[in-house]
Design an enzyme around this catalytic site. Sequence first.
Site, PDB file in Angstrom:
ATOM      1  N   ASN A 157       0.806  -1.223   0.000  1.00 50.46           N
ATOM      2  CA  ASN A 157       0.000   0.000   0.000  1.00 50.46           C
ATOM      3  C   ASN A 157       0.844   1.282   0.000  1.00 50.46           C
ATOM      4  OD1 ASN A 157       0.867  -0.272   2.595  1.00 50.46           O
ATOM      5  ND2 ASN A 157      -1.146  -0.394   3.540  1.00 50.46           N
ATOM      6  N   HIS A 160       3.697   4.110   4.634  1.00 47.73           N
ATOM      7  CA  HIS A 160       3.271   4.073   6.039  1.00 47.73           C
ATOM      8  C   HIS A 160       3.067   5.517   6.459  1.00 47.73           C
ATOM      9  CE1 HIS A 160       3.383   3.843  10.399  1.00 47.73           C
ATOM     10  NE2 HIS A 160       4.278   4.816  10.348  1.00 47.73           N
TER      11      HIS A 160
END
Length: 195
Positions: A157, A160
């Site tokens: 993804n 962070h």
Amino acid sequence: MKKQKALIIIKPDGVQRGLIGKIVSRFEQVGLKIIGLKFELATKEKIITHYPETEIWFKKVGERTLTNYVKKGLDAKKVFGTDNPITIGKTVKKWLIDYLQESPVFIIAVEGYECIEIVRKISGNTIPVLASPGTIRGDFSHDSIDLANEQNRPLRNIIHASDTVEDGEKEVALWFKPEELFSYKKADEKFMYSD
Ligand code: ATP
Ligand code: MG
């Protein structure tokens, strides 16, 4: 009101896909102040410290997985061999340790009013398929828990981002030495606030 700090890590998928510049500019354009940035090959020890080694964190991650599986009518036991959220969270953490060492990561420390709320908003939902367009995860990735877990890996993804004020302080201090952080005045501050 006090300014907050947040840590953003461009994970190996973001670095390897050449997204560093685009991602940095999203935090700049909203007006946050970059106070540190660098490349680093993360050590296993640092990643273990970075993602909390606590039951609360393991449970949060495991429960997110279980919620997704129930929603899709899938059986978590088939992938993880268990439906205990803590055990699932521990497996995800093991995957994260490998993932974050796949290439250098690019680390950014930012500072500003409401910094945590802003970086989370710009980052988007943890699960890329659910992340809204306009967010970093929504615009640059489309991974899902089902696919990731089927391939025995964590969600790719892109970034962070710190998710509490306390974690922001802690994470910036974990990844940056004091001499790698800079304090300076930005030209737009006088137009944005009456500081
Ligand atoms: P990050 O801490 O990386 O900003 P986050 O705060 O949105 O992400 P966390 O719950 O802290 O989400 O999870 C840490 C990371 O673990 C996620 O970014 C993702 O890469 C991975 N992850 C979390 N839950 C799962 C899951 N169920 N399956 C696979 N990977 C997961
Ligand atoms: Mg997190």
